[in-house]
Design an enzyme around this catalytic site. Structure first.
Site, PDB file in Angstrom:
ATOM      1  N   HIS A   1       0.822  -1.223   0.000  1.00 42.69           N
ATOM      2  CA  HIS A   1       0.000   0.000   0.000  1.00 42.69           C
ATOM      3  C   HIS A   1       0.853   1.270   0.000  1.00 42.69           C
ATOM      4  O   HIS A   1       0.335   2.353  -0.244  1.00 42.69           O
ATOM      5  CB  HIS A   1      -0.943   0.022   1.212  1.00 42.69           C
TER       6      HIS A   1
ATOM      7  N   ASP B   1      -2.450 -10.453  -2.667  1.00 43.86           N
ATOM      8  CA  ASP B   1      -3.037 -10.044  -1.390  1.00 43.86           C
ATOM      9  C   ASP B   1      -4.530  -9.748  -1.611  1.00 43.86           C
ATOM     10  O   ASP B   1      -4.952  -9.383  -2.706  1.00 43.86           O
ATOM     11  CB  ASP B   1      -2.318  -8.779  -0.895  1.00 43.86           C
TER      12      ASP B   1
ATOM     13  N   HIS C   1      -6.134  -7.255  -0.638  1.00 47.85           N
ATOM     14  CA  HIS C   1      -6.306  -5.828  -0.917  1.00 47.85           C
ATOM     15  C   HIS C   1      -5.493  -5.393  -2.129  1.00 47.85           C
ATOM     16  O   HIS C   1      -4.365  -5.860  -2.321  1.00 47.85           O
ATOM     17  CB  HIS C   1      -5.875  -5.008   0.306  1.00 47.85           C
TER      18      HIS C   1
ATOM     19  N   ASP D   1      -4.120 -13.002   3.201  1.00 46.78           N
ATOM     20  CA  ASP D   1      -5.425 -12.594   3.743  1.00 46.78           C
ATOM     21  C   ASP D   1      -6.588 -12.990   2.833  1.00 46.78           C
ATOM     22  O   ASP D   1      -7.731 -12.613   3.098  1.00 46.78           O
ATOM     23  CB  ASP D   1      -5.458 -11.096   4.096  1.00 46.78           C
TER      24      ASP D   1
END
Ligand code: SP5
Ligand code: ZN
Length: 347
Positions: free
Chosen positions: A162, A198, A200, A287
């Site tokens: 991120h 991931d 996200h 995740d």
């Protein structure tokens, strides 16, 4: 497979994060890396330590003023008030649309906002030291790959995908996957693909390489219309300028079936093969696991073995970089399943 691990990660251990107006225990814990290390050792993987200073590559991935801020942030926080030693700084003001981000304010909280995308990257005394060790692991992994190693796993935290050129967010400070990709390019790889699995979207990695044709970014993730990081990760983001056509987003609905996730993985891998990548960096978030406390995909332990097998079919040298994954008890099995699945097919 060589796994790189440095104890420095443990220096980043925030006491809490913010969720719905309350302080909650941080999901991103030192225990995560320790559990994976224990599983690596249990299954006989060789452990190594980072041996390359990433500073020159970091300067190509992040801006000088962001690196200067992050490295000095804790000392500046303490300079405001010695009692801040027992407190965690969070941003409370951000330069959104119409506000200026070119002038760096003198005020610490204002600078923290300038260099943050959210209030979800808790900063503590050891954050820089831990994040820098993760970037060093990424640069070390690139050196090992360029020396002929087929695959390396960076067992590092905090995660990185991120983090953009000049901002932190979502538990991330330095973009380790971007450091790995840039170090591979620097060392002679002509084309590098980054595959982000991931849950996200890897907004930081996408933005760092968005105008480049030499680094392909492909990502499978929860649809940003409902899932964090919300403001990037849509299908119409295909790259800009020379980078047009070298960014591939495959958003999937929250809760989607595992079959759909693997179908999207095939699409991403086909694009990577067509790109004729010389090397692959995998932003390995775990995740996507059904038991993850903050995500909604449905992968089980056996699916992570399959993921590793599918990745090996691309026949590329691979750097695996740990990103998210918050079901700590199962994290070791899930992460090492990916690595073992990969090695089964390579063997
Ligand atoms: C690297 C990485 O995985 N970063 C993720 C950061 C996510 N931060 C926002 C999380 C919001 C979670 N909301 C779901 C709550 C379910 N109880
Ligand atoms: Zn994640």
């Amino acid at each position: 497979m060589i796994a790189l691990y440095s104890e420095a990660h443990a220096a980043h251990a925030p006491a809490f994060e913010n969720f719905r107006g309350e302080r909650v225990p941080c999901f991103e814990t030192p225990q995560r890396a320790q559990i994976i290390r224990a599983q690596l050792q249990a299954r006989g993987h060789a452990m190594g330590a980072p041996h390359v200073d990433s500073r020159s590559v970091l300067a190509q991935v992040h801006t000088a003023r962001y690196l200067r801020f992050l490295e000095g942030a804790w000392a500046q926080w303490l300079a405001i008030d010695a009692a801040n030693a027992g407190r965690q700084p969070f941003p409370s003001v951000w330069p959104v649309r119409t506000l200026r981000s070119d002038v760096e304010p003198a005020n610490f909280t204002a600078r923290l906002g300038l260099y943050s995308m959210d209030n979800g990257a808790p900063l503590v005394e050891g954050t820089w030291q831990a994040a820098k060790a993760g970037a060093d692991a990424a640069a070390s992994a690139a050196a090992l790959l360029l020396a002929g190693e087929r695959s390396v796993f960076c067992c590092s935290r905090p995660p990185g995908h991120h983090a953009g050129a000049d901002f932190m967010g979502g538990f991330c400070f330095l973009n380790n996957a971007a450091v790995a990709a840039q170090a591979l390019r620097q060392g002679g790889a002509q084309r590098v693909a980054v595959l982000d699995v991931d849950y996200h979207h890897g907004n930081g990695t996408q933005s760092i390489f968005y105008d480049r044709a030499d680094v392909l970014f492909a990502s499978l993730h929860g649809d940003p219309r409902t899932e964090y990081p919300f403001y990037l990760g849509h299908t119409d983001e295909t790259g800009e300028g020379a980078g047009h056509g070298f960014n591939l987003n495959l958003p999937l609905p929250a809760g989607c079936p595992v079959h759909d996730w693997f179908a999207a993985l095939d699409v991403a891998l086909s694009r990577i093969v067509a790109f004729r990548a010389d090397a692959l960096v995998v932003s390995l978030g775990l995740d996507t696991f059904a038991g993850d406390p903050i995500s909604t995909f449905q992968l089980e332990a056996a699916d992570f073995l399959r993921l590793g097998q599918r990745l090996a079919a691309a026949r590329l040298p691979v750097i695996f970089v740990l990103e998210g994954g918050y079901a700590a008890a199962e994290l070791g099995v899930n992460a090492v399943n990916v690595l073992d699945g990969f090695e089964q097919v390579c063997a």
